[in-house]
Design a protein around this motif. Structure first.
Motif, mmCIF file in Angstrom:
data_model
loop_
_atom_site.group_PDB
_atom_site.id
_atom_site.type_symbol
_atom_site.label_atom_id
_atom_site.label_comp_id
_atom_site.label_asym_id
_atom_site.label_seq_id
_atom_site.Cartn_x
_atom_site.Cartn_y
_atom_site.Cartn_z
ATOM 1 N N GLY A 176 53.405 97.945 34.386
ATOM 2 C CA GLY A 176 52.254 97.120 34.046
ATOM 3 C C GLY A 176 51.635 97.473 32.713
ATOM 4 O O GLY A 176 52.336 97.662 31.708
ATOM 5 N N PRO A 177 50.287 97.597 32.673
ATOM 6 C CA PRO A 177 49.596 97.902 31.412
ATOM 7 C C PRO A 177 50.075 99.196 30.750
ATOM 8 O O PRO A 177 50.185 99.259 29.526
ATOM 9 C CB PRO A 177 48.126 98.010 31.834
ATOM 10 C CG PRO A 177 48.030 97.175 33.071
ATOM 11 C CD PRO A 177 49.341 97.346 33.773
ATOM 12 N N ALA A 178 50.367 100.220 31.560
ATOM 13 C CA ALA A 178 50.857 101.479 30.982
ATOM 14 C C ALA A 178 52.194 101.253 30.287
ATOM 15 O O ALA A 178 52.457 101.831 29.220
ATOM 16 C CB ALA A 178 50.995 102.542 32.078
ATOM 17 N N GLY A 179 53.049 100.424 30.875
ATOM 18 C CA GLY A 179 54.329 100.108 30.247
ATOM 19 C C GLY A 179 54.162 99.349 28.950
ATOM 20 O O GLY A 179 54.849 99.631 27.957
ATOM 21 N N ARG A 180 53.230 98.381 28.932
ATOM 22 C CA ARG A 180 52.995 97.620 27.699
ATOM 23 C C ARG A 180 52.444 98.510 26.596
ATOM 24 O O ARG A 180 52.832 98.393 25.425
ATOM 25 C CB ARG A 180 52.054 96.451 27.987
ATOM 26 C CG ARG A 180 52.723 95.308 28.745
ATOM 27 C CD ARG A 180 51.845 94.085 28.809
ATOM 28 N NE ARG A 180 50.730 94.283 29.737
ATOM 29 C CZ ARG A 180 50.815 94.069 31.045
ATOM 30 N NH1 ARG A 180 51.956 93.654 31.584
ATOM 31 N NH2 ARG A 180 49.768 94.259 31.834
ATOM 32 N N ARG A 181 51.543 99.420 26.957
ATOM 33 C CA ARG A 181 50.996 100.359 25.952
ATOM 34 C C ARG A 181 52.109 101.233 25.381
ATOM 35 O O ARG A 181 52.182 101.465 24.169
ATOM 36 C CB ARG A 181 49.907 101.237 26.575
ATOM 37 C CG ARG A 181 48.601 100.523 26.844
ATOM 38 C CD ARG A 181 47.477 101.506 27.137
ATOM 39 N NE ARG A 181 47.739 102.304 28.322
ATOM 40 C CZ ARG A 181 47.375 101.932 29.548
ATOM 41 N NH1 ARG A 181 46.756 100.780 29.751
ATOM 42 N NH2 ARG A 181 47.630 102.706 30.586
ATOM 43 N N TRP A 182 52.972 101.708 26.264
ATOM 44 C CA TRP A 182 54.057 102.577 25.819
ATOM 45 C C TRP A 182 55.019 101.852 24.896
ATOM 46 O O TRP A 182 55.438 102.395 23.865
ATOM 47 C CB TRP A 182 54.800 103.128 27.039
ATOM 48 C CG TRP A 182 55.977 103.977 26.697
ATOM 49 C CD1 TRP A 182 55.958 105.254 26.206
ATOM 50 C CD2 TRP A 182 57.365 103.615 26.821
ATOM 51 N NE1 TRP A 182 57.249 105.715 26.020
ATOM 52 C CE2 TRP A 182 58.118 104.735 26.388
ATOM 53 C CE3 TRP A 182 58.021 102.477 27.267
ATOM 54 C CZ2 TRP A 182 59.514 104.721 26.379
ATOM 55 C CZ3 TRP A 182 59.408 102.462 27.265
ATOM 56 C CH2 TRP A 182 60.143 103.566 26.822
ATOM 57 N N LEU A 183 55.366 100.629 25.226
ATOM 58 C CA LEU A 183 56.260 99.850 24.370
ATOM 59 C C LEU A 183 55.658 99.669 22.973
ATOM 60 O O LEU A 183 56.380 99.686 21.971
ATOM 61 C CB LEU A 183 56.537 98.478 24.996
ATOM 62 C CG LEU A 183 57.430 98.484 26.245
ATOM 63 C CD1 LEU A 183 57.380 97.127 26.941
ATOM 64 C CD2 LEU A 183 58.865 98.849 25.898
ATOM 65 N N GLY A 184 54.332 99.525 22.910
ATOM 66 C CA GLY A 184 53.673 99.336 21.631
ATOM 67 C C GLY A 184 53.725 100.553 20.732
ATOM 68 O O GLY A 184 53.756 100.417 19.499
ATOM 69 N N VAL A 185 53.727 101.739 21.326
ATOM 70 C CA VAL A 185 53.716 102.972 20.518
ATOM 71 C C VAL A 185 55.083 103.618 20.428
ATOM 72 O O VAL A 185 55.244 104.625 19.738
ATOM 73 C CB VAL A 185 52.695 103.992 21.082
ATOM 74 C CG1 VAL A 185 51.299 103.406 21.112
ATOM 75 C CG2 VAL A 185 53.102 104.472 22.483
ATOM 76 N N LEU A 186 56.081 103.057 21.122
ATOM 77 C CA LEU A 186 57.396 103.686 21.182
ATOM 78 C C LEU A 186 58.012 103.964 19.807
ATOM 79 O O LEU A 186 58.511 105.073 19.582
ATOM 80 C CB LEU A 186 58.348 102.845 22.042
ATOM 81 C CG LEU A 186 59.781 103.347 22.177
ATOM 82 C CD1 LEU A 186 59.837 104.775 22.704
ATOM 83 C CD2 LEU A 186 60.598 102.414 23.082
ATOM 84 N N PRO A 187 58.008 103.020 18.857
ATOM 85 C CA PRO A 187 58.624 103.326 17.559
ATOM 86 C C PRO A 187 58.001 104.544 16.874
ATOM 87 O O PRO A 187 58.727 105.427 16.404
ATOM 88 C CB PRO A 187 58.391 102.044 16.751
ATOM 89 C CG PRO A 187 58.295 100.971 17.786
ATOM 90 C CD PRO A 187 57.579 101.603 18.937
ATOM 91 N N ALA A 188 56.678 104.607 16.852
ATOM 92 C CA ALA A 188 56.006 105.739 16.205
ATOM 93 C C ALA A 188 56.260 107.026 16.982
ATOM 94 O O ALA A 188 56.465 108.102 16.397
ATOM 95 C CB ALA A 188 54.507 105.474 16.096
ATOM 96 N N LEU A 189 56.262 106.940 18.300
ATOM 97 C CA LEU A 189 56.474 108.121 19.141
ATOM 98 C C LEU A 189 57.889 108.658 18.962
ATOM 99 O O LEU A 189 58.094 109.881 18.842
ATOM 100 C CB LEU A 189 56.225 107.734 20.596
ATOM 101 C CG LEU A 189 55.976 108.857 21.599
ATOM 102 C CD1 LEU A 189 54.747 109.655 21.216
ATOM 103 C CD2 LEU A 189 55.808 108.266 22.995
#
Length: 306
Positions: free
Chosen positions: A19-32
């Motif tokens: 859910g929301p945690a997954g969407r947040r993670w996808l958004g920061v994945l490249p930088a992470l």
């Protein structure tokens, strides 16, 4: 910034699961991913097939190959995977080279050549089953009380939640789910040992390697009866046709697993049935589209139960 193409099927699976945690993670994945690669001195070297985690080949500063695996750190499964692999310590499974739970990152040994045991099926299913038996025998050791992994018996909750959610025979026959829950509970209650389990051991998760003939990848990490490990072996891999394939292989696999692991055939059948039902139950927790393969296996094994 690291360029990370994310297939729609991958983003959809992550969002459905977290859910929301997954969407947040996808958004920061490249930088992470870029930060982790810098901190661990990695050169990213080619994305691998994606399911629930982002996985890529990598090369370490000394030139040795590795696999970088990243997943949702909030409620994800990588911490359990890392704990299980750490306990296995390279015995029958790929080794952990680095771990960062806060960032949901694992650096793993790459199994080379990495051909899955699936490649042996159906031409030499006996050899494929022997490969998985050898891995199980390497992995299984008594679980220390201190290990931070979930108990296998906790998975009974999935059956109960399904029965609460679906009061009738749609999407699965209620009597089948009830019998699956009963068999699962009985097998947990009569556990012969308490070992650290891979928890999702099937043909695609056992790869040919040079350090050992076969190495396991992608464990769920769970503690309980060793017989649980055989269940997923009975309904994998996907057959070429819905009407043959894995169903025709069941009798020989059951006999070989029982002999190779010193396990009564009744427990092999029981765990195969309970896990086949559980696989369908889990499917309806997510996509709502049944696999049918595991359902057919459950129906085939049902009359063989004691």
């Amino acid at each position: 910034m690291v360029e990370i193409p994310l297939p729609a099927s991958f983003t959809r699976a992550v969002e459905q699961s977290w859910g929301p945690a997954g969407r947040r993670w996808l958004g920061v994945l490249p930088a992470l991913a870029e930060q982790v690669a810098q901190d661990w001195e990695l050169t990213l070297d080619g994305r691998l097939p994606l399911s629930m985690n982002w996985v890529t080949r990598a090369r370490r500063a000394d030139g040795t190959p590795a696999v970088l695996k990243m997943g949702v750190p909030e409620g994800g499964h990588l911490a359990d995977e890392a704990a299980a692999l750490g306990f296995f310590a390279g015995r029958g499974a790929v080794a952990v080279l680095a771990r960062d739970d806060a960032r949901g990152a694992l650096l793993l040994e790459e199994a080379r050549p990495g051909t899955p045991a699936t490649a042996l099926v159906p031409a030499d299913d006996e050899a494929a089953t022997a490969a998985l038996i050898s891995v199980i025998r390497r992995l299984h050791r008594p679980a220390p009380e201190s290990i931070n992994l979930p108990e296998l018996a906790g998975r009974i909750a999935s059956f109960e939640q399904h029965l609460d959610r679906f009061p009738g025979d749609d999407p699965l026959p209620r009597s089948l789910v009830e019998r699956g829950a009963q068999v699962f509970a009985e097998l947990c209650a009569t556990a012969t040992e308490r070992v650290v389990l891979h928890g999702d051991l099937h043909h695609d998760n056992v790869l040919a390697a040079d350090r050992e003939p076969w190495l396991a990848i992608d464990p769920h990490g769970v503690v309980g009866d060793p017989g649980y490990e055989v269940g997923a072996l009975l309904y994998n891999p996907d057959p070429q046709s819905p009407d043959d394939g894995v169903l025709d292989l069941l009798p020989a696999r059951i006999e070989q697993l029982a002999d190779g692991l010193g396990m009564p055939a009744e427990r092999v059948i029981g765990w195969g049935f309970a896990q086949a039902v559980l696989s369908e139950v889990w499917t309806f927790e997510g996509s709502g589209k049944d696999h049918m393969r595991s359902l057919r296996v459950a129906h085939r094994l049902l009359p063989l139960l004691p």
